[in-house]
Write an enzyme that holds these catalytic residues in place. Sequence first.
Site, PDB file in Angstrom:
ATOM      1  N   LYS A 109      36.439  25.327  30.132  1.00 48.12           N
ATOM      2  CA  LYS A 109      36.794  26.737  29.906  1.00 48.12           C
ATOM      3  C   LYS A 109      38.238  26.964  30.355  1.00 48.12           C
ATOM      4  CE  LYS A 109      35.720  30.043  33.048  1.00 48.12           C
ATOM      5  NZ  LYS A 109      36.846  30.881  33.474  1.00 48.12           N
ATOM      6  N   ASN A 110      38.583  26.500  31.541  1.00 49.99           N
ATOM      7  CA  ASN A 110      39.897  26.830  32.111  1.00 49.99           C
ATOM      8  C   ASN A 110      41.047  26.054  31.500  1.00 49.99           C
ATOM      9  OD1 ASN A 110      38.617  28.731  33.579  1.00 49.99           O
ATOM     10  ND2 ASN A 110      38.695  27.628  35.520  1.00 49.99           N
ATOM     11  N   ARG A 168      40.186  38.467  32.110  1.00 52.61           N
ATOM     12  CA  ARG A 168      41.478  38.642  32.769  1.00 52.61           C
ATOM     13  C   ARG A 168      42.484  37.561  32.370  1.00 52.61           C
ATOM     14  NH1 ARG A 168      42.254  39.723  37.046  1.00 52.61           N
ATOM     15  NH2 ARG A 168      43.997  38.318  37.349  1.00 52.61           N
ATOM     16  N   CYS A 186      38.867  42.073  40.073  1.00 50.90           N
ATOM     17  CA  CYS A 186      37.540  41.618  39.652  1.00 50.90           C
ATOM     18  C   CYS A 186      36.706  41.450  40.916  1.00 50.90           C
ATOM     19  CB  CYS A 186      37.645  40.294  38.905  1.00 50.90           C
ATOM     20  SG  CYS A 186      38.034  38.934  40.006  1.00 50.90           S
ATOM     21  N   ARG A 206      43.359  39.780  42.304  1.00 46.64           N
ATOM     22  CA  ARG A 206      43.886  38.981  41.183  1.00 46.64           C
ATOM     23  C   ARG A 206      45.213  39.560  40.650  1.00 46.64           C
ATOM     24  NH1 ARG A 206      39.466  36.140  39.141  1.00 46.64           N
ATOM     25  NH2 ARG A 206      40.929  34.637  38.314  1.00 46.64           N
ATOM     26  N   PRO A 207      46.229  39.674  41.496  1.00 45.11           N
ATOM     27  CA  PRO A 207      47.521  40.208  41.035  1.00 45.11           C
ATOM     28  C   PRO A 207      48.183  39.276  40.008  1.00 45.11           C
ATOM     29  CG  PRO A 207      47.740  39.265  43.212  1.00 45.11           C
ATOM     30  CD  PRO A 207      46.272  39.242  42.896  1.00 45.11           C
ATOM     31  N   ASP A 257      51.783  39.367  39.833  1.00 46.60           N
ATOM     32  CA  ASP A 257      53.208  39.492  40.164  1.00 46.60           C
ATOM     33  C   ASP A 257      53.986  38.198  39.927  1.00 46.60           C
ATOM     34  OD1 ASP A 257      51.473  38.764  42.461  1.00 46.60           O
ATOM     35  OD2 ASP A 257      53.384  38.422  43.462  1.00 46.60           O
ATOM     36  N   LEU A 258      53.351  37.054  40.142  1.00 40.18           N
ATOM     37  CA  LEU A 258      54.074  35.777  39.961  1.00 40.18           C
ATOM     38  C   LEU A 258      54.344  35.511  38.471  1.00 40.18           C
ATOM     39  CD1 LEU A 258      52.158  33.618  42.574  1.00 40.18           C
ATOM     40  CD2 LEU A 258      54.405  34.682  42.825  1.00 40.18           C
ATOM     41  N   ASP A 260      36.442  26.839  42.790  1.00 35.21           N
ATOM     42  CA  ASP A 260      35.405  27.078  41.778  1.00 35.21           C
ATOM     43  C   ASP A 260      34.140  26.264  42.030  1.00 35.21           C
ATOM     44  OD1 ASP A 260      37.702  27.474  38.966  1.00 35.21           O
ATOM     45  OD2 ASP A 260      37.157  28.785  40.630  1.00 35.21           O
ATOM     46  N   ARG A 291      29.733  33.067  30.707  1.00 34.00           N
ATOM     47  CA  ARG A 291      31.188  33.060  30.537  1.00 34.00           C
ATOM     48  C   ARG A 291      31.765  31.683  30.794  1.00 34.00           C
ATOM     49  NH1 ARG A 291      34.264  36.477  33.989  1.00 34.00           N
ATOM     50  NH2 ARG A 291      35.861  35.861  32.507  1.00 34.00           N
TER      51      ARG A 291
HETATM   52  C1  EPZ Z   1      42.514  30.184  37.688  1.00 36.87           C
HETATM   53  O1  EPZ Z   1      42.588  31.565  37.962  1.00 36.87           O
HETATM   54  C2  EPZ Z   1      41.105  29.936  37.181  1.00 36.87           C
HETATM   55  N1  EPZ Z   1      40.886  30.700  35.948  1.00 36.87           N
HETATM   56  C3  EPZ Z   1      40.096  30.364  38.242  1.00 36.87           C
HETATM   57  O2  EPZ Z   1      38.795  30.029  37.754  1.00 36.87           O
HETATM   58  C4  EPZ Z   1      40.355  29.552  39.520  1.00 36.87           C
HETATM   59  O3  EPZ Z   1      39.466  29.981  40.526  1.00 36.87           O
HETATM   60  C5  EPZ Z   1      41.805  29.773  39.968  1.00 36.87           C
HETATM   61  O4  EPZ Z   1      42.707  29.417  38.895  1.00 36.87           O
HETATM   62  C6  EPZ Z   1      42.159  28.939  41.196  1.00 36.87           C
HETATM   63  O5  EPZ Z   1      41.953  27.582  40.917  1.00 36.87           O
HETATM   64  C7  EPZ Z   1      41.355  30.201  34.783  1.00 36.87           C
HETATM   65  O6  EPZ Z   1      41.972  29.145  34.744  1.00 36.87           O
HETATM   66  C8  EPZ Z   1      41.081  31.018  33.545  1.00 36.87           C
HETATM   67  P1  EPZ Z   1      45.609  31.630  40.553  1.00 36.87           P
HETATM   68  P2  EPZ Z   1      44.042  32.244  38.257  1.00 36.87           P
HETATM   69  O7  EPZ Z   1      46.685  32.400  39.852  1.00 36.87           O
HETATM   70  O8  EPZ Z   1      45.085  31.600  37.434  1.00 36.87           O
HETATM   71  C9  EPZ Z   1      47.166  34.595  43.874  1.00 36.87           C
HETATM   72  C10 EPZ Z   1      36.538  30.385  37.269  1.00 36.87           C
HETATM   73  O9  EPZ Z   1      35.552  30.596  37.998  1.00 36.87           O
HETATM   74  N2  EPZ Z   1      48.087  35.103  42.838  1.00 36.87           N
HETATM   75  O10 EPZ Z   1      45.800  30.186  40.792  1.00 36.87           O
HETATM   76  O11 EPZ Z   1      43.887  33.716  38.173  1.00 36.87           O
HETATM   77  C11 EPZ Z   1      45.721  34.982  43.577  1.00 36.87           C
HETATM   78  O12 EPZ Z   1      45.444  36.266  44.079  1.00 36.87           O
HETATM   79  C12 EPZ Z   1      37.850  31.096  37.545  1.00 36.87           C
HETATM   80  O13 EPZ Z   1      36.551  29.586  36.301  1.00 36.87           O
HETATM   81  C13 EPZ Z   1      49.071  36.015  43.211  1.00 36.87           C
HETATM   82  O14 EPZ Z   1      49.167  36.418  44.360  1.00 36.87           O
HETATM   83  O15 EPZ Z   1      44.237  31.834  39.784  1.00 36.87           O
HETATM   84  C14 EPZ Z   1      44.930  33.921  44.287  1.00 36.87           C
HETATM   85  O16 EPZ Z   1      44.812  34.281  45.654  1.00 36.87           O
HETATM   86  C15 EPZ Z   1      37.752  32.074  38.709  1.00 36.87           C
HETATM   87  N3  EPZ Z   1      49.927  36.480  42.250  1.00 36.87           N
HETATM   88  C16 EPZ Z   1      45.832  32.682  44.196  1.00 36.87           C
HETATM   89  O17 EPZ Z   1      47.133  33.160  43.832  1.00 36.87           O
HETATM   90  C17 EPZ Z   1      49.856  36.061  40.949  1.00 36.87           C
HETATM   91  O18 EPZ Z   1      50.676  36.494  40.115  1.00 36.87           O
HETATM   92  C18 EPZ Z   1      45.392  31.683  43.150  1.00 36.87           C
HETATM   93  O19 EPZ Z   1      45.293  32.372  41.921  1.00 36.87           O
HETATM   94  C19 EPZ Z   1      48.846  35.129  40.596  1.00 36.87           C
HETATM   95  C20 EPZ Z   1      47.973  34.660  41.554  1.00 36.87           C
END
Ligand code: EPZ
Length: 439
Positions: free
Chosen positions: A43-44, A113, A137, A142-143, A145-146, A325, A418
């Site tokens: 999925k990811n 998202r 969520c 889930r910001p 900003d990056l 995950d 999902r």
């Molecule tokens: C991806 O989410 C995955 N989703 C998530 O899987 C997975 O848990 C996550 O990566 C971590 O491995 C998909 O790939 C579709 P991140 P993502 O940006 O990209 C912070 C599942 O169950 N952050 O790596 O949203 C954020 O808050 C899902 O399959 C910022 O602060 O995760 C978190 O604490 C759930 N600012 C950390 O980074 C930003 O702009 C990691 O988030 C983006 C993220």
Amino acid sequence: MQTWLEGDAFYCYVGNKGFEDMDKLEIEGGVPLNGDVEAGGSKNASLPILFASILTSEKIEFTRLPDLKDVSTTLELLRGIGARTELGKNSASVEISSLASTEAPYDLVRTMRASILMLGPLLARARKAKVSLPGGCAIGARPVDLHLSGLEKMGATFRLEDGYVIGECPNGLRGAKISSRVPSVGATENLLMAASLAEGETILENAAREPEIVDLAKMLRAMGANISGEGSSELRIRGVSSLRGVNWRVMFDRIEAGTLLLAGPITGGKVCVRGVDAECLDAFSKKLMECGVRVTAGSDWIAAEGMGERPISFSTAPYPDYPTDLQAQLMAFLAQVPGESVAEETIFENRFMHIPELNRMGASIRIEGARAIIAGRRDCFGGATVMATDLRASASLVLAGLSARGTTNVRRIYHLDRGYESLEKKLSRLGAQILRKAE
Ligand code: EPZ
């Protein structure tokens, strides 16, 4: 019409449908699961890879595409901007010869998202984008900003209007050196796709290293992108003027594979998952072995047996460390390993929602901030009716149900659908007594 925030998404049933009309899984536990099962497509990996089709006017053929709600939502978003799509069994083709729109509407984004991953490709191809903000969520704020700050460094400007982020870069995107505060999977994917068509070189520092990003980078390179460093924390991308179509087989789902693998040990059986690259599950396998589970692996399979002898501690962290995950799933397993284990969740601020439900089934887990203290006890689980709250929490409840004495009903399994294609069918083939029923 009834709407509510659940897990990663709003679920909106029109008419009289509501909670009581949704599917559940009914599990008769206590049966050892044994045998081989095939991992499906990731999925990811699928979601960013599908969005990458925005970067070319040529056709892309996808295979080993998992049949999941999020994948169909992604295809609907692509059709909304002008994609012609053809769907097959675990396959699809996408062709966006010209863009009819550059908007990702709220009604779809609120159910997934990851739609934010349209931002980079749309800016790269059309120099503008209008994407509904995904919002928070169940597992955290889930910001994004990056994503936005990285694209700004590449020349995009953004404004917020009616819950939409509206971006433009009239002179196109240009390469930049971008260092990320945390290795964000989604931000790395968005910036990688945007940089593929930007003017000049982009360097992504502290980039995420997940295998799904490596798969995306390999596909972009097959489309003609100039990328190096994938899998490391520094990606270098030299933009090109255009990208071509490609045929792409999506990588295996390592989270589904880890979940299926645990179904053996947690029930006293032995499960082998095929179609995997075991190296992607290294951190997970190491924790299982530390606990006394016998894990073996070959070129395209991984197997596990043994119910675990020793309690362990683990902390979730970005790849290649222990994946968040698979946190809930390992916690369900450790609940039945005698002794005190400790789980620490460092990625998301609210990813312990499975714990109250596991405790209702007989586990003894207490939360101390970002840590969960698990007082493991063999055969702790008894059947119960439990409620799924988010995708991976649902999987942990199913695993507990497989281990439990008696009947477990896991409700609201739309969360499960999902991220897991026909999980109950795969578990049945391993001997599980599990049925999908209308609630
Ligand atoms: C991806 O989410 C995955 N989703 C998530 O899987 C997975 O848990 C996550 O990566 C971590 O491995 C998909 O790939 C579709 P991140 P993502 O940006 O990209 C912070 C599942 O169950 N952050 O790596 O949203 C954020 O808050 C899902 O399959 C910022 O602060 O995760 C978190 O604490 C759930 N600012 C950390 O980074 C930003 O702009 C990691 O988030 C983006 C993220």
